[in-house]
Write a protein that holds these residues in place. Structure first.
Motif, PDB file in Angstrom:
ATOM      1  N   ARG A 130      -4.349  -2.943   1.553  1.00  0.00           N
ATOM      2  CA  ARG A 130      -3.719  -4.009   2.331  1.00  0.00           C
ATOM      3  C   ARG A 130      -4.202  -5.368   1.838  1.00  0.00           C
ATOM      4  O   ARG A 130      -5.388  -5.686   1.950  1.00  0.00           O
ATOM      5  CB  ARG A 130      -4.056  -3.851   3.813  1.00  0.00           C
ATOM      6  N   PRO A 131      -3.313  -6.176   1.307  1.00  0.00           N
ATOM      7  CA  PRO A 131      -3.727  -7.504   0.825  1.00  0.00           C
ATOM      8  C   PRO A 131      -3.917  -8.487   1.973  1.00  0.00           C
ATOM      9  O   PRO A 131      -3.557  -8.216   3.123  1.00  0.00           O
ATOM     10  CB  PRO A 131      -2.560  -7.922  -0.072  1.00  0.00           C
ATOM     11  N   ASN A 132      -4.502  -9.629   1.643  1.00  0.00           N
ATOM     12  CA  ASN A 132      -4.634 -10.742   2.587  1.00  0.00           C
ATOM     13  C   ASN A 132      -5.471 -10.396   3.816  1.00  0.00           C
ATOM     14  O   ASN A 132      -5.198 -10.876   4.921  1.00  0.00           O
ATOM     15  CB  ASN A 132      -3.257 -11.257   3.024  1.00  0.00           C
ATOM     16  N   ARG A 133      -6.502  -9.594   3.621  1.00  0.00           N
ATOM     17  CA  ARG A 133      -7.390  -9.288   4.751  1.00  0.00           C
ATOM     18  C   ARG A 133      -8.210 -10.535   5.112  1.00  0.00           C
ATOM     19  O   ARG A 133      -8.587 -11.313   4.246  1.00  0.00           O
ATOM     20  CB  ARG A 133      -8.296  -8.116   4.405  1.00  0.00           C
ATOM     21  N   THR A 134      -8.506 -10.680   6.392  1.00  0.00           N
ATOM     22  CA  THR A 134      -9.099 -11.918   6.876  1.00  0.00           C
ATOM     23  C   THR A 134     -10.597 -11.843   7.149  1.00  0.00           C
ATOM     24  O   THR A 134     -11.201 -12.849   7.542  1.00  0.00           O
ATOM     25  CB  THR A 134      -8.403 -12.350   8.186  1.00  0.00           C
ATOM     26  N   ALA A 135     -11.217 -10.682   6.966  1.00  0.00           N
ATOM     27  CA  ALA A 135     -12.608 -10.481   7.412  1.00  0.00           C
ATOM     28  C   ALA A 135     -13.563 -11.558   6.921  1.00  0.00           C
ATOM     29  O   ALA A 135     -14.443 -12.009   7.652  1.00  0.00           O
ATOM     30  CB  ALA A 135     -13.104  -9.100   6.983  1.00  0.00           C
ATOM     31  N   ARG A 136     -13.407 -11.995   5.693  1.00  0.00           N
ATOM     32  CA  ARG A 136     -14.373 -12.915   5.091  1.00  0.00           C
ATOM     33  C   ARG A 136     -13.980 -14.387   5.209  1.00  0.00           C
ATOM     34  O   ARG A 136     -14.684 -15.254   4.683  1.00  0.00           O
ATOM     35  CB  ARG A 136     -14.579 -12.559   3.615  1.00  0.00           C
ATOM     36  N   LEU A 137     -12.879 -14.694   5.873  1.00  0.00           N
ATOM     37  CA  LEU A 137     -12.479 -16.091   6.000  1.00  0.00           C
ATOM     38  C   LEU A 137     -13.519 -16.873   6.797  1.00  0.00           C
ATOM     39  O   LEU A 137     -14.176 -16.348   7.696  1.00  0.00           O
ATOM     40  CB  LEU A 137     -11.120 -16.197   6.684  1.00  0.00           C
ATOM     41  N   ILE A 140      -1.930   5.063  -7.610  1.00  0.00           N
ATOM     42  CA  ILE A 140      -3.343   4.685  -7.541  1.00  0.00           C
ATOM     43  C   ILE A 140      -3.443   3.160  -7.560  1.00  0.00           C
ATOM     44  O   ILE A 140      -2.877   2.495  -8.429  1.00  0.00           O
ATOM     45  CB  ILE A 140      -4.132   5.281  -8.720  1.00  0.00           C
ATOM     46  N   VAL A 141      -4.162   2.596  -6.573  1.00  0.00           N
ATOM     47  CA  VAL A 141      -4.279   1.143  -6.459  1.00  0.00           C
ATOM     48  C   VAL A 141      -5.740   0.765  -6.234  1.00  0.00           C
ATOM     49  O   VAL A 141      -6.546   1.572  -5.769  1.00  0.00           O
ATOM     50  CB  VAL A 141      -3.426   0.598  -5.296  1.00  0.00           C
ATOM     51  N   SER A 173       1.396  -1.988   8.313  1.00  0.00           N
ATOM     52  CA  SER A 173       1.520  -3.430   8.103  1.00  0.00           C
ATOM     53  C   SER A 173       1.782  -3.816   6.654  1.00  0.00           C
ATOM     54  O   SER A 173       1.695  -4.994   6.309  1.00  0.00           O
ATOM     55  CB  SER A 173       0.259  -4.143   8.595  1.00  0.00           C
ATOM     56  N   ILE A 174       2.100  -2.864   5.777  1.00  0.00           N
ATOM     57  CA  ILE A 174       2.344  -3.190   4.374  1.00  0.00           C
ATOM     58  C   ILE A 174       3.720  -2.713   3.936  1.00  0.00           C
ATOM     59  O   ILE A 174       4.331  -1.838   4.558  1.00  0.00           O
ATOM     60  CB  ILE A 174       1.266  -2.596   3.439  1.00  0.00           C
ATOM     61  N   THR A 175       4.205  -3.312   2.841  1.00  0.00           N
ATOM     62  CA  THR A 175       5.500  -2.948   2.278  1.00  0.00           C
ATOM     63  C   THR A 175       5.458  -3.189   0.779  1.00  0.00           C
ATOM     64  O   THR A 175       4.495  -3.771   0.252  1.00  0.00           O
ATOM     65  CB  THR A 175       6.626  -3.780   2.921  1.00  0.00           C
ATOM     66  N   ARG A 176       6.493  -2.729   0.081  1.00  0.00           N
ATOM     67  CA  ARG A 176       6.651  -3.000  -1.353  1.00  0.00           C
ATOM     68  C   ARG A 176       7.904  -3.836  -1.564  1.00  0.00           C
ATOM     69  O   ARG A 176       8.976  -3.498  -1.067  1.00  0.00           O
ATOM     70  CB  ARG A 176       6.804  -1.703  -2.154  1.00  0.00           C
ATOM     71  N   ILE A 177       7.746  -4.920  -2.319  1.00  0.00           N
ATOM     72  CA  ILE A 177       8.894  -5.719  -2.743  1.00  0.00           C
ATOM     73  C   ILE A 177       8.741  -5.955  -4.244  1.00  0.00           C
ATOM     74  O   ILE A 177       7.752  -6.555  -4.679  1.00  0.00           O
ATOM     75  CB  ILE A 177       8.975  -7.056  -1.987  1.00  0.00           C
ATOM     76  N   ASP A 178       9.690  -5.435  -5.016  1.00  0.00           N
ATOM     77  CA  ASP A 178       9.618  -5.540  -6.479  1.00  0.00           C
ATOM     78  C   ASP A 178       8.282  -5.012  -6.995  1.00  0.00           C
ATOM     79  O   ASP A 178       7.628  -5.605  -7.858  1.00  0.00           O
ATOM     80  CB  ASP A 178       9.823  -6.987  -6.938  1.00  0.00           C
ATOM     81  N   GLU A 179       7.845  -3.864  -6.427  1.00  0.00           N
ATOM     82  CA  GLU A 179       6.621  -3.168  -6.812  1.00  0.00           C
ATOM     83  C   GLU A 179       5.343  -3.898  -6.439  1.00  0.00           C
ATOM     84  O   GLU A 179       4.246  -3.440  -6.748  1.00  0.00           O
ATOM     85  CB  GLU A 179       6.602  -2.849  -8.323  1.00  0.00           C
ATOM     86  N   GLU A 180       5.457  -5.043  -5.767  1.00  0.00           N
ATOM     87  CA  GLU A 180       4.260  -5.721  -5.264  1.00  0.00           C
ATOM     88  C   GLU A 180       4.011  -5.283  -3.827  1.00  0.00           C
ATOM     89  O   GLU A 180       4.934  -5.237  -3.009  1.00  0.00           O
ATOM     90  CB  GLU A 180       4.436  -7.238  -5.312  1.00  0.00           C
ATOM     91  N   TYR A 205       5.417   5.108  -1.228  1.00  0.00           N
ATOM     92  CA  TYR A 205       6.660   4.342  -1.333  1.00  0.00           C
ATOM     93  C   TYR A 205       7.476   4.348  -0.052  1.00  0.00           C
ATOM     94  O   TYR A 205       8.517   3.693   0.014  1.00  0.00           O
ATOM     95  CB  TYR A 205       7.487   4.875  -2.505  1.00  0.00           C
ATOM     96  N   ASP A 206       7.054   5.070   0.966  1.00  0.00           N
ATOM     97  CA  ASP A 206       7.714   5.019   2.263  1.00  0.00           C
ATOM     98  C   ASP A 206       6.697   5.407   3.342  1.00  0.00           C
ATOM     99  O   ASP A 206       5.511   5.551   3.058  1.00  0.00           O
ATOM    100  CB  ASP A 206       8.962   5.910   2.307  1.00  0.00           C
ATOM    101  N   VAL A 207       7.160   5.573   4.562  1.00  0.00           N
ATOM    102  CA  VAL A 207       6.241   5.773   5.685  1.00  0.00           C
ATOM    103  C   VAL A 207       5.787   7.220   5.836  1.00  0.00           C
ATOM    104  O   VAL A 207       4.853   7.499   6.595  1.00  0.00           O
ATOM    105  CB  VAL A 207       6.885   5.323   7.017  1.00  0.00           C
ATOM    106  N   ARG A 208       6.429   8.142   5.142  1.00  0.00           N
ATOM    107  CA  ARG A 208       6.099   9.560   5.338  1.00  0.00           C
ATOM    108  C   ARG A 208       4.665   9.844   4.902  1.00  0.00           C
ATOM    109  O   ARG A 208       4.178   9.299   3.925  1.00  0.00           O
ATOM    110  CB  ARG A 208       7.047  10.446   4.549  1.00  0.00           C
ATOM    111  N   LYS A 209       4.011  10.741   5.659  1.00  0.00           N
ATOM    112  CA  LYS A 209       2.673  11.181   5.290  1.00  0.00           C
ATOM    113  C   LYS A 209       2.630  12.704   5.321  1.00  0.00           C
ATOM    114  O   LYS A 209       3.604  13.361   5.722  1.00  0.00           O
ATOM    115  CB  LYS A 209       1.631  10.586   6.236  1.00  0.00           C
ATOM    116  N   LEU A 210       1.516  13.274   4.882  1.00  0.00           N
ATOM    117  CA  LEU A 210       1.361  14.717   4.940  1.00  0.00           C
ATOM    118  C   LEU A 210       1.279  15.180   6.382  1.00  0.00           C
ATOM    119  O   LEU A 210       0.979  14.416   7.290  1.00  0.00           O
ATOM    120  CB  LEU A 210       0.110  15.146   4.177  1.00  0.00           C
ATOM    121  N   HIS A 211       1.549  16.458   6.594  1.00  0.00           N
ATOM    122  CA  HIS A 211       1.567  16.981   7.948  1.00  0.00           C
ATOM    123  C   HIS A 211       0.170  16.984   8.581  1.00  0.00           C
ATOM    124  O   HIS A 211       0.039  16.896   9.796  1.00  0.00           O
ATOM    125  CB  HIS A 211       2.165  18.393   7.952  1.00  0.00           C
TER     126      HIS A 211
END
Length: 389
Positions: free
Chosen positions: A372-379, A367-368, A312-319, A281-287
């Protein structure tokens, strides 16, 4: 994953290029490699928006050929190669008799009886010896690990960059996970693949040709926003793409119940573990990126495999949205979210909340299925041309 100490390190043929760019150097599996040049965050973002260039010459390469090569690979590799066409490649695993991962690999099909195998840094002799242990099959193996260099160009503008260098016609019919050319006699083998989840290519050349190729690509890409990228952004990009790091996310435990079960065919997998991707839910990670317990309902159920900030990702209204998402609000500032992989001993559901604890910090993560959505590899090539040129 990275170390700044140790014995004398190996170097790739591009070491002087990294030094001239003031790369922040560190030891990675015995190689002196750039972690970043100016900013790991900017390098990560450049691959999503423009084009990044990576030195991946520390990887290991060998060819294997012979009349019985298909039978040998069927016994040792996790994917069935009968359906693989010439000039196509496939991702899979070399497994031992306990279904533990020896290493993950990409295999290129040169002809019906010849394959080109890419394994991780320093894993060439280990995998080759594993193949030789099947002594019923006589195949010729040639190790190219110190004879080839590998340069990756990743990002939507990598197409325009390479069209400027090689001409547009080469790319008119270039599908995902296919390759063209050869690395013999000073030529370039170009593969539409990569380890970032974004549209891009991997280039293989004879080692002495790599410095000139590196310089040429940087010059041609100067108007496209090209950015030299180090291993830190490579790690955050592959994590956001949902791709495993061998010997960290997959390794010496029974393989199965993972996001990568697709890469095992016709195998009976009975693993007591479950691997999941997560986003916080934020940028913090484990040490430390690979040390920490996983708690669910206040009980320890496993451990952290990877923990990075996916910038490169964020949460807006849990999306979960990326900087390339169409529905990201205009001028919205994306700071990033912690993400990675865990291995646990009970099944979880997408949407479940778990706690990561390294003894100093607790992080709530979810758990997701995808990070990262909208990846371009297969375009398609045509879509990349239409939207990014």
């Amino acid at each position: 994953m990275f170390s700044t100490t140790g014995n004398k390190m190996k170097e790739t043929v591009l070491i002087n290029k990294h030094k001239s760019l003031n790369g922040k150097m560190a030891s990675f599996n015995g190689y002196n490699m750039p972690l970043w040049y100016k900013s790991a965050k900017n390098e990560h973002l450049s691959v999503l928006k423009d084009v990044g260039i990576f030195d991946t010459s520390h990887m290991s390469f060998f060819t294997i050929e012979g009349g019985e090569v298909s039978e040998l690979l069927d016994l040792s590799f996790s994917r069935v190669l009968d359906h693989l066409k010439v000039n196509h490649l496939i991702y899979g695993l070399f497994l031992d008799d306990k279904n533990f991962v020896i290493d993950d690999s990409v295999i290129y099909k040169f002809s019906e009886n010849k394959f080109f195998v890419i394994v991780n840094c320093g894993m060439d002799e280990i995998v080759i010896n594993h193949l030789k242990s099947f002594d019923l099959y006589r195949c010729k193996i040639v190790n190219y690990s110190h004879r080839l260099a590998k340069i990756d160009v990743q990002g939507p503008k990598s197409l325009k960059l390479l069209e400027n260098y090689m001409g547009e016609e080469l790319f008119n019919n270039f599908g995902y996970f296919t390759f063209k050319g050869s690395f013999d006699n000073g030529n370039i083998l170009i593969s539409r693949s990569g380890y970032t989840g974004e549209f891009g290519f991997e280039l293989y050349v004879e080692s002495d040709k790599a410095p000139k190729l590196w310089d040429t690509l940087l010059e041609l890409g100067s108007d496209l926003g090209i950015t030299p990228c180090g291993l830190a952004s490579r790690d955050s990009l592959r994590t956001g793409a949902g791709l495993p790091l061998s010997h960290q996310d997959i390794g010496p435990w029974p393989f199965g119940n993972t996001p990568w079960d697709f890469c095992v065919e016709n195998r009976f997998l009975n693993s007591p573990f479950y691997t999941y991707s997560y986003v916080g839910y934020d940028v913090r990670k484990l040490h430390e990126s690979t040390k920490g317990d996983v708690l669910f309902n206040k009980s320890i159920i496993g451990r952290v495999l990877t923990c990075v900030t996916e910038v490169s990702i964020t949460r807006i209204d849990e999306e979960i949205l990326s900087i390339t998402s169409d529905n990201l609000p205009r001028d919205y500032s994306v700071k990033g979210l912690v993400s990675g992989f865990i291995r646990v001993n009970i099944p979880l559901e997408y949407g479940d909340i778990v706690i990561l604890n390294d003894g100093k910090r607790e992080l709530k993560v979810q758990i997701v299925k995808n990070i990262r959505p909208n990846r371009t590899a297969r375009l398609s090539i045509n879509r990349i041309r239409r939207e990014y040129e």
